[in-house]
Motif scaffolding. Structure first.
Motif, mmCIF file in Angstrom:
data_model
loop_
_atom_site.group_PDB
_atom_site.id
_atom_site.type_symbol
_atom_site.label_atom_id
_atom_site.label_comp_id
_atom_site.label_asym_id
_atom_site.label_seq_id
_atom_site.Cartn_x
_atom_site.Cartn_y
_atom_site.Cartn_z
ATOM 1 N N ALA A 14 0.829 -1.209 0.000
ATOM 2 C CA ALA A 14 0.000 0.000 0.000
ATOM 3 C C ALA A 14 0.861 1.256 0.000
ATOM 4 N N SER A 15 1.990 1.221 0.721
ATOM 5 C CA SER A 15 2.841 2.419 0.783
ATOM 6 C C SER A 15 3.427 2.756 -0.575
ATOM 7 N N ASN A 16 3.828 1.745 -1.355
ATOM 8 C CA ASN A 16 4.351 2.004 -2.691
ATOM 9 C C ASN A 16 3.250 2.382 -3.672
ATOM 10 N N ILE A 17 2.099 1.743 -3.551
ATOM 11 C CA ILE A 17 0.979 2.060 -4.437
ATOM 12 C C ILE A 17 0.543 3.501 -4.239
ATOM 13 N N TYR A 18 0.498 3.927 -2.971
ATOM 14 C CA TYR A 18 0.042 5.291 -2.701
ATOM 15 C C TYR A 18 1.118 6.328 -3.033
ATOM 16 N N SER A 19 2.349 6.123 -2.575
ATOM 17 C CA SER A 19 3.396 7.138 -2.734
ATOM 18 C C SER A 19 3.771 7.345 -4.195
ATOM 19 N N LYS A 20 3.694 6.304 -5.007
ATOM 20 C CA LYS A 20 4.025 6.399 -6.432
ATOM 21 C C LYS A 20 2.792 6.609 -7.307
ATOM 22 N N LYS A 21 1.638 6.778 -6.654
ATOM 23 C CA LYS A 21 0.381 7.042 -7.356
ATOM 24 C C LYS A 21 0.051 5.946 -8.371
ATOM 25 N N TYR A 75 -2.163 3.856 -8.186
ATOM 26 C CA TYR A 75 -3.606 3.647 -8.192
ATOM 27 C C TYR A 75 -4.329 4.532 -9.208
ATOM 28 N N GLN A 76 -3.691 5.562 -9.715
ATOM 29 C CA GLN A 76 -4.397 6.559 -10.509
ATOM 30 C C GLN A 76 -4.978 6.010 -11.807
ATOM 31 N N ASP A 77 -4.320 5.030 -12.398
ATOM 32 C CA ASP A 77 -4.843 4.433 -13.628
ATOM 33 C C ASP A 77 -5.327 3.008 -13.385
ATOM 34 N N GLN A 78 -5.702 2.727 -12.161
ATOM 35 C CA GLN A 78 -6.233 1.430 -11.766
ATOM 36 C C GLN A 78 -7.630 1.617 -11.184
ATOM 37 N N SER A 79 -8.490 0.682 -11.456
ATOM 38 C CA SER A 79 -9.866 0.776 -10.965
ATOM 39 C C SER A 79 -10.148 -0.162 -9.799
ATOM 40 N N TYR A 80 -9.313 -1.190 -9.648
ATOM 41 C CA TYR A 80 -9.591 -2.213 -8.652
ATOM 42 C C TYR A 80 -8.328 -2.561 -7.860
ATOM 43 N N MET A 81 -8.520 -2.776 -6.580
ATOM 44 C CA MET A 81 -7.427 -3.184 -5.705
ATOM 45 C C MET A 81 -7.939 -4.303 -4.794
ATOM 46 N N THR A 82 -7.131 -5.354 -4.673
ATOM 47 C CA THR A 82 -7.479 -6.474 -3.804
ATOM 48 C C THR A 82 -6.499 -6.539 -2.646
ATOM 49 N N HIS A 93 -1.571 4.416 4.588
ATOM 50 C CA HIS A 93 -1.720 4.565 3.139
ATOM 51 C C HIS A 93 -2.889 3.747 2.613
ATOM 52 N N THR A 94 -3.214 2.638 3.263
ATOM 53 C CA THR A 94 -4.412 1.893 2.890
ATOM 54 C C THR A 94 -5.656 2.735 3.139
ATOM 55 N N ARG A 95 -5.693 3.432 4.260
ATOM 56 C CA ARG A 95 -6.838 4.318 4.546
ATOM 57 C C ARG A 95 -6.951 5.417 3.494
ATOM 58 N N ARG A 96 -5.828 5.964 3.075
ATOM 59 C CA ARG A 96 -5.859 7.010 2.050
ATOM 60 C C ARG A 96 -6.311 6.454 0.702
ATOM 61 N N LEU A 97 -5.918 5.233 0.396
ATOM 62 C CA LEU A 97 -6.355 4.614 -0.847
ATOM 63 C C LEU A 97 -7.864 4.364 -0.825
ATOM 64 N N ARG A 98 -8.412 4.064 0.321
ATOM 65 C CA ARG A 98 -9.856 3.840 0.422
ATOM 66 C C ARG A 98 -10.650 5.117 0.169
ATOM 67 N N GLN A 99 -10.000 6.253 0.271
ATOM 68 C CA GLN A 99 -10.659 7.533 0.011
ATOM 69 C C GLN A 99 -10.666 7.909 -1.472
ATOM 70 N N GLN A 100 -9.965 7.136 -2.297
ATOM 71 C CA GLN A 100 -9.911 7.443 -3.730
ATOM 72 C C GLN A 100 -11.194 6.959 -4.409
ATOM 73 N N GLU A 101 -11.935 7.893 -4.990
ATOM 74 C CA GLU A 101 -13.238 7.560 -5.566
ATOM 75 C C GLU A 101 -13.144 6.627 -6.763
#
Length: 352
Positions: free
Chosen positions: A230-237, A239-246, A297-305
């Protein structure tokens, strides 16, 4: 002729004027005053520490903390210059740079060492580590010691392992809940035979790409997804071109902190002790804080619409594990029965 005489008289007059007003010609031959700052520059040891992740990740924070401790405890005699985000070398270049002495320290993901040191594949086994305590026992126990000793044959000294966290899966196509959901998707992976085999068993194709090129390849759609903490996914963004995370916790991402052996041997006993004590303190610190940072960072990712996050149930995890069981047999043939037995014992101890 008159011009030459005039110039000569002018020079002689200047010299006598200078003497008259007290200019001391002895200044030209007097020894320069002692400058302790200049001596400090000559005596200062520089450790170039290269890594590829952002500064606000577990590894980035640990590197800065280690640098601060070393400089403080050596009274500035050793300075650790940290180069983050792959500004010096990417994760496919940094090991060779260390081996050749172009940098003194690196902290590669353990997966990036598996092609050179096959025993390290044991750390990439899916669902190998049931808990953070199990990871600690591996890194700081007999398994970790065995793996670090492997590096000595190439003139590399392994100092310790640093922690990040469990890996999760993201993609731009569909929710990934069951093994069949991977079918025909294309993932970026690190250069590990075990990770490649894992995705192959799940029906996906893979490409080995440097970490710092992952975002761009997700952006242009060359790959559908990737696995990371989660820390790498969030810090390097990522997630921005991804729709799903497991949230799968299917593997663990950690780092081996390495130093060039020739450089290490050149250090004084006192400096070695300071580096080792600073490293031990940093490792203890990041062991605790890596968990907190990944949770944050997982909590922050959960806030991404734009990002749907799914958590595997125990039954779904068991389905993944059943699909990936055969990888254990293949890895045992490479790493040996003794290392695999220790992994099985840890799984029994911590309830895998």
């Amino acid at each position: 002729m008159r011009t030459v005489i005039t110039i000569t008289l002018f020079i002689i007059t200047g010299i006598f004027t200078a003497l008259f007003f007290g200019f001391d010609l002895s200044e030209a031959s007097r020894t320069l005053e002692y400058d302790d700052e200049q001596e400090g520059i000559q005596d200062e040891l520089i450790i170039q520490f290269s890594h590829v992740v952002a500064e606000n990740t577990p590894k980035g924070m640990a590197a800065r903390r280690f640098a601060s401790l070393v400089e403080s405890r050596t009274d500035g005699e050793i300075k650790v210059q940290v180069h983050s985000n792959g500004t010096l070398y990417n994760d496919q270049q940094e090991y060779q740079a260390l081996k050749e002495g172009r940098v003194e320290m690196i902290a590669p993901a353990t997966s990036n060492l598996t092609e050179r040191f096959p025993k390290w594949q044991v750390l990439d086994l899916p669902f190998a580590f049931p808990s953070h305590q199990a990871v600690e026992e591996v890194y700081e126990g007999a398994i970790g010691e065995t793996l670090l000793q492997d590096l000595e044959q190439e003139g590399i000294k392994g100092l310790t392992f640093w922690y990040n966290g469990y890996k999760q899966v993201t993609n731009n196509s569909r929710p990934i809940i069951y093994p069949n959901d991977f079918d025909r998707l294309h993932f970026r992976i690190m250069p590990s035979p075990v990770i490649e085999a894992q995705f192959e068993q799940l029906g996906a194709s893979t490409s080995v790409l440097p970490f710092n090129k992952t975002y761009r390849n997700l952006e242009v759609g060359f790959v559908n997804g990737q696995e990371n903490t989660a820390s790498n996914i969030y810090s390097k963004k990522l997630y921005q071109d991804q729709s799903y995370m497991t949230i799968s916790n299917h593997g663990y991402l950690g780092y081996a902190v390495l130093i060039n052996q020739e450089f290490w041997d050149s250090l004084s006993k006192e400096h070695k002790q300071i580096i080792e004590s600073s490293m031990a303190e940093t490792t203890s610190w990041i062991r605790r804080h890596a968990i907190e940072l990944n949770d944050e960072h997982t909590r922050r990712l959960r806030q991404q619409e734009n990002l749907q996050i799914d958590y595997l149930t125990q039954a779904q995890r068991e389905a993944w594990k059943r699909r990936l069981t055969s990888i254990y047999d293949d890895v045992e043939a490479v790493v040996g029965e003794n290392l695999m037995r220790e992994i099985y014992d840890l799984q029994d101890k911590y309830g895998n």
